[in-house]
Design an enzyme around this catalytic site. Structure first.
Site, PDB file in Angstrom:
ATOM      1  N   MET A 267     -42.523 -59.012  84.720  1.00 55.43           N
ATOM      2  CA  MET A 267     -43.911 -59.597  83.749  1.00 55.43           C
ATOM      3  C   MET A 267     -44.854 -60.341  85.098  1.00 55.43           C
ATOM      4  O   MET A 267     -45.207 -59.957  86.024  1.00 55.43           O
ATOM      5  CB  MET A 267     -43.441 -61.545  83.759  1.00 55.43           C
ATOM      6  CG  MET A 267     -42.312 -60.999  82.474  1.00 55.43           C
ATOM      7  SD  MET A 267     -42.347 -60.716  80.800  1.00 55.43           S
ATOM      8  CE  MET A 267     -43.226 -62.036  80.522  1.00 55.43           C
TER       9      MET A 267
ATOM     10  N   LYS B 180     -48.746 -53.879  83.608  1.00 60.29           N
ATOM     11  CA  LYS B 180     -48.702 -52.761  82.611  1.00 60.29           C
ATOM     12  C   LYS B 180     -49.653 -52.915  82.052  1.00 60.29           C
ATOM     13  O   LYS B 180     -49.514 -51.752  81.177  1.00 60.29           O
ATOM     14  CB  LYS B 180     -46.935 -53.319  82.419  1.00 60.29           C
ATOM     15  CG  LYS B 180     -46.125 -53.123  83.278  1.00 60.29           C
ATOM     16  CD  LYS B 180     -44.443 -53.510  82.895  1.00 60.29           C
ATOM     17  CE  LYS B 180     -43.768 -54.667  82.562  1.00 60.29           C
ATOM     18  NZ  LYS B 180     -44.601 -56.217  82.113  1.00 60.29           N
TER      19      LYS B 180
ATOM     20  N   ASP C 175     -46.475 -49.595  74.784  1.00 64.74           N
ATOM     21  CA  ASP C 175     -46.388 -50.027  75.859  1.00 64.74           C
ATOM     22  C   ASP C 175     -44.751 -50.982  75.352  1.00 64.74           C
ATOM     23  O   ASP C 175     -43.798 -50.887  74.556  1.00 64.74           O
ATOM     24  CB  ASP C 175     -47.078 -51.111  74.758  1.00 64.74           C
ATOM     25  CG  ASP C 175     -47.929 -51.923  76.294  1.00 64.74           C
ATOM     26  OD1 ASP C 175     -47.473 -51.887  77.571  1.00 64.74           O
ATOM     27  OD2 ASP C 175     -48.376 -53.415  75.611  1.00 64.74           O
ATOM     28  N   GLU C 176     -44.390 -51.975  76.181  1.00 64.68           N
ATOM     29  CA  GLU C 176     -43.541 -52.685  75.814  1.00 64.68           C
ATOM     30  C   GLU C 176     -42.074 -51.817  75.883  1.00 64.68           C
ATOM     31  O   GLU C 176     -41.469 -51.727  75.168  1.00 64.68           O
ATOM     32  CB  GLU C 176     -43.121 -53.443  74.741  1.00 64.68           C
ATOM     33  CG  GLU C 176     -44.495 -54.623  74.626  1.00 64.68           C
ATOM     34  CD  GLU C 176     -44.400 -55.913  75.507  1.00 64.68           C
ATOM     35  OE1 GLU C 176     -43.222 -56.083  76.290  1.00 64.68           O
ATOM     36  OE2 GLU C 176     -44.949 -56.416  76.045  1.00 64.68           O
ATOM     37  N   ALA C 177     -41.986 -50.549  76.368  1.00 69.00           N
ATOM     38  CA  ALA C 177     -40.983 -49.285  75.619  1.00 69.00           C
ATOM     39  C   ALA C 177     -39.791 -49.999  76.533  1.00 69.00           C
ATOM     40  O   ALA C 177     -38.479 -49.153  76.802  1.00 69.00           O
ATOM     41  CB  ALA C 177     -41.341 -48.506  77.292  1.00 69.00           C
ATOM     42  N   GLN C 178     -39.207 -51.170  77.321  1.00 66.31           N
ATOM     43  CA  GLN C 178     -38.185 -51.942  77.373  1.00 66.31           C
ATOM     44  C   GLN C 178     -36.788 -51.787  76.512  1.00 66.31           C
ATOM     45  O   GLN C 178     -36.376 -52.076  76.093  1.00 66.31           O
ATOM     46  CB  GLN C 178     -38.200 -52.375  78.414  1.00 66.31           C
ATOM     47  CG  GLN C 178     -38.376 -54.020  77.566  1.00 66.31           C
ATOM     48  CD  GLN C 178     -40.245 -54.316  78.200  1.00 66.31           C
ATOM     49  OE1 GLN C 178     -40.709 -53.778  78.153  1.00 66.31           O
ATOM     50  NE2 GLN C 178     -40.621 -55.669  77.256  1.00 66.31           N
TER      51      GLN C 178
ATOM     52  N   CYS D  71     -43.303 -68.156  96.122  1.00 63.73           N
ATOM     53  CA  CYS D  71     -43.029 -67.895  97.312  1.00 63.73           C
ATOM     54  C   CYS D  71     -43.949 -67.199  98.501  1.00 63.73           C
ATOM     55  O   CYS D  71     -44.106 -66.985 100.035  1.00 63.73           O
ATOM     56  CB  CYS D  71     -41.661 -68.099  98.030  1.00 63.73           C
ATOM     57  SG  CYS D  71     -40.414 -66.235  97.778  1.00 63.73           S
TER      58      CYS D  71
ATOM     59  N   CYS E 287     -38.303 -63.368  93.463  1.00 57.48           N
ATOM     60  CA  CYS E 287     -38.439 -62.513  94.084  1.00 57.48           C
ATOM     61  C   CYS E 287     -36.292 -63.290  94.296  1.00 57.48           C
ATOM     62  O   CYS E 287     -36.326 -63.951  93.419  1.00 57.48           O
ATOM     63  CB  CYS E 287     -38.293 -63.251  96.193  1.00 57.48           C
ATOM     64  SG  CYS E 287     -38.224 -64.779  96.584  1.00 57.48           S
TER      65      CYS E 287
END
Ligand SMILES: [Zn+2]
Length: 202
Positions: A11, A15, A86-89, A146, A182
């Site tokens: 996120m 993209k 877009d949002e190809a996931q 962080c 992370c």
């Protein structure tokens, strides 16, 4: 022949901004661009919108069982230089293979933009297919709070971190938001097991 490319990241890694920039560049040179989005992603309606509220109109909202190479959609796509998705996931494996056909059989370039993993760390179906089929792959990165490079998308509901719920819950709806983290921060905030005694196996 044209290529299928995949640009992925967490996120907030930019993209959709990259999609809008690519759209601008192709259009500037007089090329026809078709913008596609899965119907499942209700955010923005029939617009592709980034966080700075730049936007472009979606030409095809693709339903789960609909193909980019259906006779109907080919009428719209055939004279395009490139398809930006877009949002190809959220595409299915089969839909990704159809994008690959569009590049390698119909000679129309396809660039897909999407998330790599869901909030529990699993690859999305569309992402797994794209990592297999894409001719080129580019990772966009963003920093965790962080300062390290974020690779996870942590889910927040009403401001609280959680690893529960459905795979698909759209950012900004039903008090759901996502935070790029992370590995160390994901372990601490989401998994909550950072001691050897918590994770050691028999
Ligand atoms: Zn971190």
């Amino acid at each position: 022949m044209a290529d299928l490319s995949f640009i992925y990241g967490t996120m907030e890694s930019g993209k959709t901004t990259k999609l809008l920039q690519d759209n601008f560049n192709y259009t500037k040179h007089g090329h026809k661009v078709i913008i596609v989005k899965p119907k499942l992603d209700t955010k923005g309606g029939d617009l592709v919108v980034n966080r700075r509220k730049d936007s472009a109109k979606v030409d095809i909202l693709l339903d789960k069982n609909e193909s980019i190479i259906s006779k109907e959609n080919l009428k719209v796509v055939l004279d395009a230089k490139v398809v930006l998705a877009d949002e190809a996931q959220f595409f299915t494996h089969e839909q990704v293979v159809d994008f690959w056909y569009l590049a390698h059989v119909f000679d129309i370039g396809v660039i897909c933009y999407g998330l790599k993993n869901d909030f529990q760390g699993y690859l999305f179906e569309g992402t797994a297919a794209l990592l297999s089929f894409a001719d080129s792959k580019t990772e966009l990165t963003v920093k965790c709070e962080c300062g390290e490079t974020a690779i996870f998308n942590a889910r927040c509901v009403n401001g609280e971190y959680t690893n529960q719920g459905n795979t698909v819950a759209i950012d900004g709806e039903d008090d759901v938001s996502y935070v790029p983290l992370c590995g160390d921060c994901y372990l601490k905030k989401i998994i909550g097991k950072s001691q050897i005694s918590d994770i050691i196996k028999e």
